[in-house]
Design an enzyme around this catalytic site. Structure first.
Site, short mmCIF file in Angstrom:
data_model
loop_
_atom_site.label_atom_id
_atom_site.label_comp_id
_atom_site.label_asym_id
_atom_site.label_seq_id
_atom_site.Cartn_x
_atom_site.Cartn_y
_atom_site.Cartn_z
N GLU A 203 31.06 69.73 -81.92
CA GLU A 203 31.96 70.28 -80.89
C GLU A 203 33.26 69.47 -80.84
OE1 GLU A 203 27.72 70.60 -79.02
OE2 GLU A 203 28.83 69.21 -80.33
N LYS A 483 20.64 71.83 -81.05
CA LYS A 483 21.70 71.61 -82.04
C LYS A 483 21.21 71.93 -83.45
CE LYS A 483 24.14 67.88 -79.59
NZ LYS A 483 24.59 66.47 -79.69
#
Length: 510
Positions: A203, A483
């Site tokens: 991110e 994730k």
């Protein structure tokens, strides 16, 4: 669980229970031993510190004695020694947790290393303020988790009075977050800080690449020359393109949610100035010394943990609420949410065995007086018992008519009183059961030292809870699985569950 710990928990569970009203009636000195002032200055004319009042909780002298026995059975003193000695307290990752060393309290070599890194950061911060990097009016700080929440809570709390550079913290991968920051900044006068412990967080690195593109698209000739990297792996930042003189390292033994004291605090120092940032560290260090050197009920973080565990473990309360009666602390509930839930939201002990009760409660909250017109209905008359922390400042953060702040404080104190006292009514819909617990932290003023002390208090409170529960607060493997699956989706993997497959197809991702 050892037999000694099991016996201590059983003795606590066997303690008789009384209402708050009964406790106050039976102990006229209750406030004297459960409300303690913590001073950050000895200047009588300008007091600096905070009052921590746990008298409206159900703690009794017998319960405290029981929790002190639990602490002894949990080897609390030894675990605390290991924490400050820089020894392994995170067994699953074989790491120390040296956030206090960043503030000057810890293993000598770690303190010295942190001081050298802090000096390097201070020189860069002063250079920016002195104009050595050109006209810098804005900083976009890109991180996620503690790398973003820590700077955000401090900047939001302190920059109104002290702002030297306009700082925007961006965490969300949603491009709207970046665009909001871009809209508020002039690319010609903007620096970019990229905060990532590994310098690989998807991110953060995706947002960083987009920020560089924004600079280039707006005529900045050397976008990488505008980047400051904050990382425990400086070589990765250099490989990515950041000049080594603009890389601010921090130790790998510092976890993300404990990292604002390291170079992750760079945007705080840029925003409010180096001297004020050092004052924030000094306030935290004062709490470190108190926590390290004080035992039993007089140890303020340990006292708070005793109440926390009474409600979560012995009373079955599944949530804990934090309400800041100060707009400057609007982000504090979110900060504490990550600190407490990521640290202590575990289902196994430090030895890898299944826990035998609740661990971290769900931390939530908001800002008074807004919350009074939203969630306090449940707190006063609902079926859930929710222990509450109220946090307020004697000094206002505004220059408006003093009536504003007077009404704010009156509401804060009134809520705690009402939750405890309740009110009888022949009409059940208008009856308040009362006997609902709260604690209050009342600071003299919300300055950098006090904010530092307030955050450090909650860090050590979290550690105390973990030790008494026998869990490891310093790993966070629970954030990894989602994730991993996201990476599989990105790589084109198929054959998830039917619901996920349908969602991917509906969104055009599968």
């Amino acid at each position: 669980m050892t037999q000694a710990r099991a016996n201590a928990w059983q003795q606590l569970a066997d303690q008789p229970r009384a209402t708050l009203a009964e406790l106050f009636a039976a102990d006229p000195a209750r406030v004297d031993w459960l409300a303690t002032r913590f001073d950050l200055s000895d200047d009588a004319e300008q007091p600096a510190g905070m009052l921590l009042d746990w008298s409206k909780t159900h703690l009794t002298r017998d319960l405290v004695a029981g929790f002190e026995a639990l602490a002894e059975a949990s080897d609390f003193v030894e675990m605390r020694r290991r924490l400050f000695a820089g020894e392994v307290v995170n067994p699953t990752e074989n790491r120390a947790a040296e956030h206090s060393a960043l503030r000057g309290v810890g293993k000598d070599t770690s303190v010295e290393e942190a001081a050298a890194l802090r000096q390097r950061m201070g020189l860069l911060v002063d250079a920016i303020h002195d104009g050595a990097l050109g006209d810098v009016r804005h900083l976009i700080h890109i991180g996620i988790g503690g790398s973003a929440l820590g700077p955000a809570v401090a900047i939001d709390a302190l920059s109104r009075d002290l702002e030297l550079v306009d700082v925007h913290v961006v965490a969300n991968i949603d491009g709207v977050a970046l665009e909001d920051a871009f809209a508020a900044c002039d690319p010609e006068t903007t620096l970019i800080a990229v905060a990532s412990k590994t310098f690989t967080t998807i991110e953060t690195m995706t947002n960083a690449a987009s920020a560089l593109k924004w600079l280039a698209d707006n005529g900045v000739e050397d976008p990488y020359g505008r980047v400051i990297a904050l990382t425990a792996y400086p070589e990765k930042a250099v490989e990515w393109g950041v000049d080594e003189t603009r890389v601010l390292p921090f130790a790998e033994s510092v976890g993300g949610r404990y990292s604002l004291w390291s170079s992750i605090g760079f945007p705080i120092a840029v925003s409010i100035g180096w001297e004020e940032f050092e004052s924030m560290l000094a306030g935290a260090a004062a709490v470190d010394r108190h926590f390290r050197d004080t035992d039993g009920i007089d140890n303020l973080p340990l006292r708070a943990a005793m109440a926390d565990l009474y409600y979560s473990r012995l009373m079955g309360c599944e949530t804990r609420a934090v309400f800041a009666y100060d707009q400057r602390l609007a982000l504090l509930p979110s900060y504490l949410q990550q600190l407490e839930m990521e640290s202590n939201g575990k289902s196994v002990t430090a030895e890898g065995e299944a826990v035998d009760g609740h661990t971290a409660p769900i931390t939530w909250g908001g800002v008074g007086t807004d919350a009074q017109h939203a969630v306090f209905q449940l707190l006063h008359q609902g079926t859930h018992i929710v222990p509450i922390d109220f946090i307020a400042s004697i000094a206002p953060g505004d220059l408006q008519d003093p009536a504003h702040h007077r009404i704010l404080l009156m509401n804060c104190f009134a809520q705690g009183a009402a939750l405890m006292a309740g009110k009888h009514s022949d009409d059940p819909a208008r009856a308040y059961p009362g006997d609902r617990p709260s604690a209050t932290i009342l600071v003299d003023d919300l300055d950098p030292a006090t904010l530092g002390a307030l955050i450090a208090f909650h860090e050590h409170r979290t550690f105390c809870n973990a030790v008494l529960m026998g869990i490891n607060p310093f790993d966070q493997f629970g954030v990894e699985l989602g994730k991993e699956i996201a990476k599989k989706i990105e790589g084109g993997a198929e054959d998830f569950d039917a619901s996920t497959d349908a969602l991917l197809k509906a969104a055009g991702l599968g």
